[in-house]
Write a protein that holds these residues in place. Structure first.
Motif, PDB file in Angstrom:
ATOM      1  N   ALA A  81      91.183  40.985  11.251  1.00 21.57           N
ATOM      2  CA  ALA A  81      91.972  42.043  10.621  1.00 21.57           C
ATOM      3  C   ALA A  81      91.161  43.327  10.458  1.00 21.57           C
ATOM      4  O   ALA A  81      91.729  44.424  10.420  1.00 21.57           O
ATOM      5  CB  ALA A  81      92.498  41.576   9.267  1.00 21.57           C
ATOM      6  N   SER A  82      89.837  43.189  10.394  1.00 22.75           N
ATOM      7  CA  SER A  82      88.979  44.369  10.247  1.00 22.75           C
ATOM      8  C   SER A  82      88.837  45.145  11.554  1.00 22.75           C
ATOM      9  O   SER A  82      88.304  46.251  11.570  1.00 22.75           O
ATOM     10  CB  SER A  82      87.589  43.947   9.764  1.00 22.75           C
ATOM     11  N   GLY A  83      89.265  44.528  12.671  1.00 25.43           N
ATOM     12  CA  GLY A  83      89.082  45.150  13.981  1.00 25.43           C
ATOM     13  C   GLY A  83      87.866  44.638  14.723  1.00 25.43           C
ATOM     14  O   GLY A  83      87.589  45.079  15.846  1.00 25.43           O
ATOM     15  N   THR A  84      87.136  43.699  14.111  1.00 22.72           N
ATOM     16  CA  THR A  84      85.962  43.113  14.743  1.00 22.72           C
ATOM     17  C   THR A  84      86.377  41.889  15.548  1.00 22.72           C
ATOM     18  O   THR A  84      87.206  41.096  15.106  1.00 22.72           O
ATOM     19  CB  THR A  84      84.930  42.710  13.667  1.00 22.72           C
ATOM     20  N   ASP A  85      85.796  41.724  16.733  1.00 23.25           N
ATOM     21  CA  ASP A  85      86.096  40.560  17.566  1.00 23.25           C
ATOM     22  C   ASP A  85      85.318  39.343  17.074  1.00 23.25           C
ATOM     23  O   ASP A  85      84.274  39.464  16.410  1.00 23.25           O
ATOM     24  CB  ASP A  85      85.743  40.840  19.021  1.00 23.25           C
ATOM     25  N   LEU A  86      85.801  38.152  17.442  1.00 20.60           N
ATOM     26  CA  LEU A  86      85.194  36.895  16.983  1.00 20.60           C
ATOM     27  C   LEU A  86      85.073  35.936  18.159  1.00 20.60           C
ATOM     28  O   LEU A  86      86.060  35.656  18.845  1.00 20.60           O
ATOM     29  CB  LEU A  86      86.056  36.267  15.882  1.00 20.60           C
ATOM     30  N   LEU A  87      83.861  35.424  18.394  1.00 18.96           N
ATOM     31  CA  LEU A  87      83.617  34.376  19.377  1.00 18.96           C
ATOM     32  C   LEU A  87      83.358  33.080  18.621  1.00 18.96           C
ATOM     33  O   LEU A  87      82.409  32.978  17.845  1.00 18.96           O
ATOM     34  CB  LEU A  87      82.427  34.725  20.265  1.00 18.96           C
ATOM     35  N   VAL A  88      84.208  32.071  18.860  1.00 15.24           N
ATOM     36  CA  VAL A  88      84.178  30.819  18.113  1.00 15.24           C
ATOM     37  C   VAL A  88      83.497  29.736  18.931  1.00 15.24           C
ATOM     38  O   VAL A  88      83.909  29.449  20.058  1.00 15.24           O
ATOM     39  CB  VAL A  88      85.607  30.374  17.741  1.00 15.24           C
ATOM     40  N   ALA A  89      82.456  29.118  18.354  1.00 15.85           N
ATOM     41  CA  ALA A  89      81.839  27.941  18.960  1.00 15.85           C
ATOM     42  C   ALA A  89      82.440  26.655  18.410  1.00 15.85           C
ATOM     43  O   ALA A  89      82.577  25.668  19.130  1.00 15.85           O
ATOM     44  CB  ALA A  89      80.330  27.956  18.736  1.00 15.85           C
ATOM     45  N   SER A  90      82.809  26.668  17.120  1.00 17.75           N
ATOM     46  CA  SER A  90      83.325  25.467  16.450  1.00 17.75           C
ATOM     47  C   SER A  90      84.832  25.383  16.641  1.00 17.75           C
ATOM     48  O   SER A  90      85.624  25.590  15.706  1.00 17.75           O
ATOM     49  CB  SER A  90      82.959  25.493  14.964  1.00 17.75           C
ATOM     50  N   THR A  91      85.240  25.045  17.865  1.00 16.30           N
ATOM     51  CA  THR A  91      86.662  25.043  18.194  1.00 16.30           C
ATOM     52  C   THR A  91      87.438  23.971  17.437  1.00 16.30           C
ATOM     53  O   THR A  91      88.662  24.026  17.386  1.00 16.30           O
ATOM     54  CB  THR A  91      86.860  24.838  19.700  1.00 16.30           C
ATOM     55  N   GLY A  92      86.749  23.000  16.840  1.00 18.74           N
ATOM     56  CA  GLY A  92      87.434  21.972  16.066  1.00 18.74           C
ATOM     57  C   GLY A  92      88.273  22.536  14.939  1.00 18.74           C
ATOM     58  O   GLY A  92      89.249  21.908  14.506  1.00 18.74           O
ATOM     59  N   ALA A  93      87.943  23.719  14.455  1.00 25.63           N
ATOM     60  CA  ALA A  93      88.744  24.353  13.400  1.00 25.63           C
ATOM     61  C   ALA A  93      90.164  24.628  13.873  1.00 25.63           C
ATOM     62  O   ALA A  93      91.095  24.711  13.059  1.00 25.63           O
ATOM     63  CB  ALA A  93      88.085  25.657  12.953  1.00 25.63           C
ATOM     64  N   LEU A  94      90.358  24.735  15.187  1.00 26.64           N
ATOM     65  CA  LEU A  94      91.670  25.087  15.725  1.00 26.64           C
ATOM     66  C   LEU A  94      92.620  23.893  15.800  1.00 26.64           C
ATOM     67  O   LEU A  94      93.750  24.017  16.295  1.00 26.64           O
ATOM     68  CB  LEU A  94      91.525  25.730  17.101  1.00 26.64           C
ATOM     69  N   THR A  95      92.182  22.723  15.320  1.00 22.95           N
ATOM     70  CA  THR A  95      93.112  21.604  15.186  1.00 22.95           C
ATOM     71  C   THR A  95      94.105  21.854  14.053  1.00 22.95           C
ATOM     72  O   THR A  95      95.114  21.158  13.951  1.00 22.95           O
ATOM     73  CB  THR A  95      92.367  20.282  14.926  1.00 22.95           C
ATOM     74  N   ASP A  96      93.805  22.827  13.210  1.00 21.40           N
ATOM     75  CA  ASP A  96      94.766  23.321  12.223  1.00 21.40           C
ATOM     76  C   ASP A  96      95.655  24.331  12.956  1.00 21.40           C
ATOM     77  O   ASP A  96      95.265  25.470  13.185  1.00 21.40           O
ATOM     78  CB  ASP A  96      94.021  23.981  11.062  1.00 21.40           C
ATOM     79  N   GLU A  97      96.858  23.880  13.337  1.00 22.70           N
ATOM     80  CA  GLU A  97      97.712  24.721  14.183  1.00 22.70           C
ATOM     81  C   GLU A  97      98.130  26.005  13.488  1.00 22.70           C
ATOM     82  O   GLU A  97      98.257  27.052  14.130  1.00 22.70           O
ATOM     83  CB  GLU A  97      98.945  23.939  14.629  1.00 22.70           C
ATOM     84  N   ASP A  98      98.336  25.961  12.171  1.00 16.90           N
ATOM     85  CA  ASP A  98      98.694  27.185  11.448  1.00 16.90           C
ATOM     86  C   ASP A  98      97.554  28.198  11.536  1.00 16.90           C
ATOM     87  O   ASP A  98      97.782  29.396  11.760  1.00 16.90           O
ATOM     88  CB  ASP A  98      99.024  26.873   9.989  1.00 16.90           C
ATOM     89  N   LEU A  99      96.320  27.715  11.347  1.00 20.66           N
ATOM     90  CA  LEU A  99      95.165  28.600  11.459  1.00 20.66           C
ATOM     91  C   LEU A  99      95.062  29.152  12.879  1.00 20.66           C
ATOM     92  O   LEU A  99      94.830  30.355  13.066  1.00 20.66           O
ATOM     93  CB  LEU A  99      93.881  27.855  11.093  1.00 20.66           C
ATOM     94  N   ALA A 100      95.230  28.294  13.871  1.00 20.60           N
ATOM     95  CA  ALA A 100      95.136  28.748  15.258  1.00 20.60           C
ATOM     96  C   ALA A 100      96.149  29.851  15.545  1.00 20.60           C
ATOM     97  O   ALA A 100      95.819  30.869  16.168  1.00 20.60           O
ATOM     98  CB  ALA A 100      95.347  27.572  16.206  1.00 20.60           C
TER      99      ALA A 100
END
Length: 265
Positions: A81-100
């Protein structure tokens, strides 16, 4: 000419140290390590100023997460939301479909994911564009000590510690398994992201006291064809729950984001 990306690295552990050291040495053209974020005081150990997350968001245009799923859950939307990009290594967090879904729709920052310890994801994405796959399985095999979890009862822990051969610790979907093994099964979530279905990927987690290498075997079948990918990695000496190759996969993703020519994307 591409502009230089100012990078904040979150986490100074087994992954972060390799990534941060390479960035500071100028090994990723177009990327400059501007900050390190960690919940421990690092002193002179880090090759860039240690900042809070809020300070890093203000100072940098790309945040690299190398500290675990909690960072993605707690800060992902704020970063984007700040306009900064994010590179995610811990993709397991995306098992939360709402978060994804929120991460994929929050902006103006953009979210990216690194494949980490597994290959073949680009091909699975291409195959998925032809239609759904009928069957996808992932078998992950690691040393028993790297799979011990706080939720395990004494019987299961005893079975792991006394194992003389392979023991299946858990079987479930890519939605279920990474929640139980947050530091060991990001691969399951990455495969699910590639095929677009958390419930379609059946995962088996195996403990093997003879596992010199961490192994991941992906098998997928459908009307498009049959696919099998097998990787065997050296565990990281400092953190055997992760593979030595993971920080180099992060660096490769960074190089692609920063426009290095000649990349296989």
């Amino acid at each position: 000419m591409n502009r230089t990306r100012t990078v904040a690295l979150v986490g100074w552990g087994a992954i972060g140290r390799v990534v941060g050291t390479a960035l500071a040495a100028g090994e990723v053209p177009g990327a400059e390590l501007a900050a390190v974020v960690d919940n421990r005081p690092l002193g002179d150990a880090a090759p860039a100023p240690q900042l809070t997350m809020d300070q890093a968001i203000d100072a940098c245009d790309l945040i690299v997460e190398a500290a675990g799923q909690g960072v993605v859950r707690g800060w992902g939307e704020t970063i984007l939301a700040s306009g900064t990009d994010l590179l995610v290594a811990s993709t397991g967090a995306l098992t939360d479909e709402d978060l994804a879904k929120r991460l994929l729709t929050t902006g103006p920052g953009r979210v990216y994911f690194t494949g980490g310890a597994v290959g073949g994801l680009d091909l699975l994405q291409a195959v998925r564009a032809m239609g759904p796959l009928g069957e996808i399985t992932l078998t992950t095999t690691k040393l028993p000590s790297t799979l011990e979890q706080p939720w395990m009862d004494e019987d299961l822990l005893g079975e792991l510690r006394a194992a003389t051969g392979p023991v299946e610790v858990m079987r479930g979907t890519a939605r279920e398994v990474p929640v139980k093994f947050p530091k060991s099964t990001n691969v399951a979530a990455s495969v699910a992201l590639a095929v677009g279905d958390l419930d379609a990927v059946r995962v088996s987690v195996v403990a093997d006291p003879a596992a010199v290498h961490t192994s991941h075997v992906i098998e997928a079948n459908g009307p498009q064809g049959s696919y099998r990918f097998e990787v065997r990695h050296q565990p990281d000496a400092a953190n055997p729950a992760t593979s030595q190759v993971v920080p180099y996969a992060v660096l490769r993703s960074l190089a692609a984001l920063c426009g290095r020519s000649g990349q296989i994307l």
